[in-house]
Write a protein that holds these residues in place. Structure first.
Motif, PDB file in Angstrom:
ATOM      1  N   ASN A  75       0.867  -1.138  -0.025  1.00 16.82           N
ATOM      2  CA  ASN A  75       0.032  -0.072   0.033  1.00 16.82           C
ATOM      3  C   ASN A  75       0.922   1.336  -0.094  1.00 16.82           C
ATOM      4  OD1 ASN A  75      -2.446  -1.478  -0.047  1.00 16.82           O
ATOM      5  ND2 ASN A  75      -2.612  -1.245   2.353  1.00 16.82           N
ATOM      6  N   HIS A 160      -7.505  -0.844  -7.453  1.00 16.68           N
ATOM      7  CA  HIS A 160      -6.937  -0.935  -6.226  1.00 16.68           C
ATOM      8  C   HIS A 160      -7.389   0.356  -5.075  1.00 16.68           C
ATOM      9  CE1 HIS A 160      -3.330  -1.296  -3.460  1.00 16.68           C
ATOM     10  NE2 HIS A 160      -3.404   0.141  -3.413  1.00 16.68           N
ATOM     11  N   GLY A 165      -7.115  -0.865  -1.306  1.00 13.39           N
ATOM     12  CA  GLY A 165      -5.828  -1.417  -1.326  1.00 13.39           C
ATOM     13  C   GLY A 165      -5.904  -2.942  -0.479  1.00 13.39           C
TER      14      GLY A 165
END
Length: 292
Positions: A75, A160, A165
Motif C-alpha cells: 500500500n 486498487h 488496497g
C-alpha cells in the motif's frame, strides 16, 4: 507512466540481487517504473537495491516500516506510484525476461490479471514435491472465488484504490482477500500465462512449518470476513476431528523421509494454526454463529 511494479521486501538480502538482475533485463516499449517498499529490513536488502539505482531507470526505494506486513508495504508503494496500472511481485522470486511487457500489455486489455508460476527452477526436488503444488495459474477455494498470490498480480490503479488496497490487518494471506474483494466489486480475474515468474518456496523444515502456521492462524480471520459475502464454511468442527485422527496416523505410517516429514509438519502447523486462529479471531467452527 503506464505501469508501476511494486515489490514489498523485508530482509531479502540472500535473494534480492537475482530479482534485481532480472528487473534490469526487462524491456517494454512504454514507460514503467519499479518501487521497492521496504518493511524494515536489517540486512543487506536496502544496500543491494541502492547499488542497482544507477543500472535500472525509474527505480525507487520507499520506507514502509511503519507497520509490519507485506500488505502495508504494498500500500505504501502504491501511494507513491505514478503508473495507471500496478504489477506486484516479490523480492525472493525471479521474474522471467518478458514479465514486465506481458503484464503491461495484459493490463491494457484487462483490469485484473494474474500470471503463471514455475515452481521447479528455484527449488530442490524434495521441496517442490513436499508442497505438492501442481497448479501453475489461478488457485481455487472450494466453492468460492479464484485467487492468485501477490507475487504475480496486476491491477488497474483505480480498482486498487476503489477497494482500499490490501487489508493490513491480515498477515500472510492478504492477497487472497485482495483478490476476493476485487472480484466481489465486479471485476474478473484473468489468467495471463505469458507473465511468468520463478517462485521460491521456503527451503527448510522450520521455514515450511512457520509459513503453514501463519497461514492457518490467519484463515479464520479471512473466512470470518467473507462468510457474510457468500463464502461457504471451509472450517467446521469436522475439520479438527478429522485432523485429530488423521495426523497421528500419518505420522506413524507415512513419515519416512525428509519430504514426508515436511509434508506432515506443514499439515500439522496448518491445522493447529487454524485452531488458534478460531479462538483469536472469534470464528466458531461448531455453529453458524461467530463468537463475540
Amino acid at each position: 507512466m503506464n505501469l508501476s511494479v511494486i515489490i514489498a521486501c523485508y530482509n531479502a538480502g540472500d535473494t534480492i540481487v537475482m530479482q534485481l538482475e532480472a528487473l534490469a533485463q526487462q524491456k517494454w516499449s512504454e514507460p514503467w517504473e519499479i518501487i521497492f517498499a521496504d518493511n524494515g529490513s536489517t540486512d543487506e536488502t536496502i544496500a543491494s537495491i541502492e547499488k542497482f539505482q544507477n543500472k535500472i531507470p525509474n527505480l525507487r526505494l520507499v520506507d514502509a516500516s511503519k507497520k509490519r506486513g507485506a500488505a502495508h508495504a504494498r500500500n505504501v508503494g502504491v501511494s507513491i506510484a505514478k503508473g495507471k496500472a500496478l504489477a506486484f511481485c516479490d523480492a525472493d522470486d525471479i521474474i522471467a525476461p518478458s514479465w514486465v511487457a506481458a503484464m503491461g500489455e495484459a493490463l491494457k486489455k484487462y483490469d485484473f490479471v494474474a500470471g503463471q508460476k514455475d515452481y521447479k527452477k528455484l527449488n530442490e526436488p524434495w521441496v517442490f514435491e513436499c508442497f505438492g503444488i501442481q497448479e501453475t495459474g489461478l488457485h481455487e477455494a472450494a466453492g468460492y472465488l479464484p485467487f492468485a498470490g501477490a507475487n504475480n498480480l496486476g491491477v488497474k490503479r483505480s480498482i486498487h484504490e476503489a477497494i482500499g488496497g490490501f487489508d493490513e490487518s491480515i498477515l500472510g494471506i492478504e492477497d487472497v482477500d485482495y483478490c476476493w474483494r476485487i472480484q466481489q466489486s465486479g471485476t474478473k480475474l484473468h489468467y495471463i500465462p505469458e507473465a511468468l515468474i520463478y517462485f521460491r518456496f521456503r527451503h527448510t523444515l522450520k521455514g515450511m512449518y512457520l509459513r503453514s502456521w501463519n497461514m492457518g492462524c490467519q484463515e479464520p480471520l479471512l473466512y470470518r470476513k467473507h462468510l457474510p459475502k457468500g463464502m461457504p464454511r471451509l472450517i467446521t468442527w469436522k475439520t479438527f476431528v478429522k485432523a485429530a485422527v488423521v495426523l497421528p496416523l500419518h505420522l506413524l505410517l507415512k513419515v519416512r523421509d525428509k519430504k514426508s516429514l515436511g509434508r506432515w509438519l506443514m499439515d500439522f502447523a496448518w491445522r493447529t494454526g487454524q485452531f488458534k486462529g478460531c479462538i483469536q479471531y472469534g470464528y466458531n467452527p461448531f455453529t453458524q454463529l461467530n463468537f463475540g
